[in-house]
Design an enzyme around this catalytic site. Structure first.
Site, mmCIF file in Angstrom:
data_model
loop_
_atom_site.group_PDB
_atom_site.id
_atom_site.type_symbol
_atom_site.label_atom_id
_atom_site.label_comp_id
_atom_site.label_asym_id
_atom_site.label_seq_id
_atom_site.Cartn_x
_atom_site.Cartn_y
_atom_site.Cartn_z
ATOM 1 N N TYR A 1 46.976 41.487 31.579
ATOM 2 C CA TYR A 1 46.213 42.549 32.252
ATOM 3 C C TYR A 1 46.537 43.960 31.766
ATOM 4 C CZ TYR A 1 45.149 38.726 35.447
ATOM 5 O OH TYR A 1 44.720 37.526 35.971
ATOM 6 N N HIS B 1 36.047 42.858 33.962
ATOM 7 C CA HIS B 1 37.362 42.211 34.044
ATOM 8 C C HIS B 1 38.268 42.758 32.964
ATOM 9 C CE1 HIS B 1 35.760 39.379 36.904
ATOM 10 N NE2 HIS B 1 34.703 39.300 36.117
ATOM 11 N N LEU B 2 39.537 42.826 33.290
ATOM 12 C CA LEU B 2 40.531 43.241 32.310
ATOM 13 C C LEU B 2 40.678 42.177 31.224
ATOM 14 C CD1 LEU B 2 42.880 44.265 35.150
ATOM 15 C CD2 LEU B 2 42.280 45.882 33.358
ATOM 16 N N SER B 3 40.801 40.942 31.648
ATOM 17 C CA SER B 3 41.008 39.835 30.703
ATOM 18 C C SER B 3 39.669 39.246 30.276
ATOM 19 C CB SER B 3 41.875 38.753 31.357
ATOM 20 O OG SER B 3 41.204 38.198 32.484
ATOM 21 N N GLU C 1 29.696 44.285 36.478
ATOM 22 C CA GLU C 1 30.884 43.449 36.697
ATOM 23 C C GLU C 1 31.842 43.664 35.533
ATOM 24 O OE1 GLU C 1 30.094 39.220 37.114
ATOM 25 O OE2 GLU C 1 32.092 38.753 36.326
ATOM 26 N N ALA D 1 39.636 37.392 41.716
ATOM 27 C CA ALA D 1 39.331 35.971 41.913
ATOM 28 C C ALA D 1 38.075 35.750 42.759
ATOM 29 C CB ALA D 1 40.530 35.272 42.538
ATOM 30 N N ASP E 1 26.066 38.478 48.053
ATOM 31 C CA ASP E 1 25.011 38.806 49.025
ATOM 32 C C ASP E 1 25.060 40.279 49.430
ATOM 33 O OD1 ASP E 1 24.071 36.217 48.963
ATOM 34 O OD2 ASP E 1 24.998 35.621 50.873
ATOM 35 N N ASN F 1 35.369 44.999 39.816
ATOM 36 C CA ASN F 1 36.255 43.937 39.363
ATOM 37 C C ASN F 1 36.664 43.200 40.632
ATOM 38 O OD1 ASN F 1 38.129 42.178 38.458
ATOM 39 N ND2 ASN F 1 39.377 43.676 37.349
ATOM 40 N N ARG G 1 53.485 43.287 36.663
ATOM 41 C CA ARG G 1 53.686 41.928 36.139
ATOM 42 C C ARG G 1 52.537 41.570 35.217
ATOM 43 N NH1 ARG G 1 53.134 38.255 40.522
ATOM 44 N NH2 ARG G 1 53.350 36.735 38.859
ATOM 45 N N ARG H 1 39.956 31.877 29.251
ATOM 46 C CA ARG H 1 40.992 31.422 30.170
ATOM 47 C C ARG H 1 40.578 30.082 30.817
ATOM 48 N NH1 ARG H 1 42.905 36.232 33.829
ATOM 49 N NH2 ARG H 1 44.623 34.758 34.140
ATOM 50 N N HIS I 1 34.768 34.485 41.267
ATOM 51 C CA HIS I 1 34.506 33.069 41.012
ATOM 52 C C HIS I 1 34.225 32.278 42.295
ATOM 53 C CE1 HIS I 1 36.294 34.525 37.352
ATOM 54 N NE2 HIS I 1 37.477 34.692 37.937
ATOM 55 N N ARG J 1 37.569 30.161 35.750
ATOM 56 C CA ARG J 1 37.260 31.589 35.642
ATOM 57 C C ARG J 1 35.977 31.831 34.851
ATOM 58 N NH1 ARG J 1 42.095 33.988 37.490
ATOM 59 N NH2 ARG J 1 43.909 32.717 36.959
ATOM 60 N N PRO K 1 41.222 41.317 44.962
ATOM 61 C CA PRO K 1 42.586 40.888 45.303
ATOM 62 C C PRO K 1 43.554 40.856 44.121
ATOM 63 C CG PRO K 1 41.028 39.063 45.444
ATOM 64 C CD PRO K 1 40.216 40.317 45.314
ATOM 65 N N ASN K 2 44.759 41.289 44.434
ATOM 66 C CA ASN K 2 45.919 41.273 43.544
ATOM 67 C C ASN K 2 45.912 42.350 42.467
ATOM 68 O OD1 ASN K 2 47.326 39.004 44.730
ATOM 69 N ND2 ASN K 2 45.638 37.766 43.950
HETATM 70 O O1 CA2 Z 1 40.722 39.874 34.313
HETATM 71 C C1 CA2 Z 1 40.427 40.335 35.420
HETATM 72 O O2 CA2 Z 1 40.219 41.525 35.619
HETATM 73 C C2 CA2 Z 1 40.383 39.391 36.630
HETATM 74 O O3 CA2 Z 1 39.347 39.856 37.498
HETATM 75 C C3 CA2 Z 1 41.736 39.476 37.298
HETATM 76 C C4 CA2 Z 1 41.908 38.502 38.468
HETATM 77 C C5 CA2 Z 1 41.501 37.083 38.065
HETATM 78 O O4 CA2 Z 1 41.522 36.223 39.199
HETATM 79 C C6 CA2 Z 1 40.105 37.046 37.442
HETATM 80 O O5 CA2 Z 1 39.829 35.725 37.043
HETATM 81 C C7 CA2 Z 1 40.034 37.961 36.232
HETATM 82 C C8 CA2 Z 1 43.362 38.450 38.946
HETATM 83 C C9 CA2 Z 1 43.993 39.765 39.185
HETATM 84 C C10 CA2 Z 1 45.474 39.576 39.334
HETATM 85 O O6 CA2 Z 1 46.121 40.750 38.933
HETATM 86 C C11 CA2 Z 1 47.471 40.703 38.718
HETATM 87 C C12 CA2 Z 1 48.031 41.797 38.112
HETATM 88 C C13 CA2 Z 1 49.383 41.805 37.851
HETATM 89 C C14 CA2 Z 1 50.177 40.722 38.203
HETATM 90 C C15 CA2 Z 1 49.600 39.630 38.809
HETATM 91 C C16 CA2 Z 1 48.244 39.618 39.082
#
Ligand code: CA2
Length: 149
Positions: A22, A99-101, A97, A76, A86, A73, A17, A106, A79, A110, A9-10
């Site tokens: 990210y 993640h970008l960040s 697995e 959210a 499963d 990836n 943004r 954080r 977590h 997370r 998601p997202n």
């Molecule tokens: O760091 C990552 O790749 C995450 O999987 C990104 C998730 C976050 O919930 C994980 O804890 C770490 C959130 C992705 C949201 O992506 C956005 C990108 C641009 C603007 C807003 C949100």
């Protein structure tokens, strides 16, 4: 070698943004770079994004029998989602697995992953490069496993 990359998601908002967290690449740019690198390594990778947990579970189920390895990836859902855990364990496909960040630098919520303990490996904190590093690790692992018979 057929691979699958899952985006949770997202992540469709990438590039629009929060570039400080990210990076500035869009999801389409990340997918294109991943597909190019996979082709260079003699593999093919299908990329799938959904904001919905059940759709990700369904896509994991569809991978059974056709996909050698998964990059995920889960955003959210990393977590929170026992359902995605499963599903990954249910299809018995090795996964990395990513993640970008750097999720460990954080918020505390997370720091826990429902996927990490069963993953081949976990990559985080390198921005879009995390996808390339995870691909590298997955392909090398699968090639070594195939060579070992
Ligand atoms: O760091 C990552 O790749 C995450 O999987 C990104 C998730 C976050 O919930 C994980 O804890 C770490 C959130 C992705 C949201 O992506 C956005 C990108 C641009 C603007 C807003 C949100």
């Amino acid at each position: 070698m057929q691979l699958l990359c899952l985006h949770g998601p997202n992540l469709n908002l990438l590039g629009s943004r929060e570039p400080g967290i990210y990076g500035s690449s869009s999801l389409e740019q990340i997918n294109a770079a991943l597909q190019q690198r996979a082709a260079d390594m003699g593999a093919a990778i299908d990329c799938f994004h959904s904001n919905h947990e059940g759709a990700l579970v369904d896509r994991i189920h569809q991978a059974r029998g056709t996909v050698a390895g998964i990059l995920i990836n889960a955003g959210a859902y990393t977590h929170t989602s026992i359902a995605i855990r499963d599903a990954l364990l249910g299809v018995v496909i090795p996964y990395v697995e990513l993640h970008l960040s750097n999720v460990h630098a954080r918020e505390p919520f997370r720091h826990h992953s429902h996927l990490a303990d069963k993953a081949l490996g976990v990559i985080c904190g390198f921005g879009p490069l995390s996808y390339q590093l995870a691909l590298e690790g997955l392909v090398q692992h699968l090639q070594s496993a195939a060579a070992a018979g």
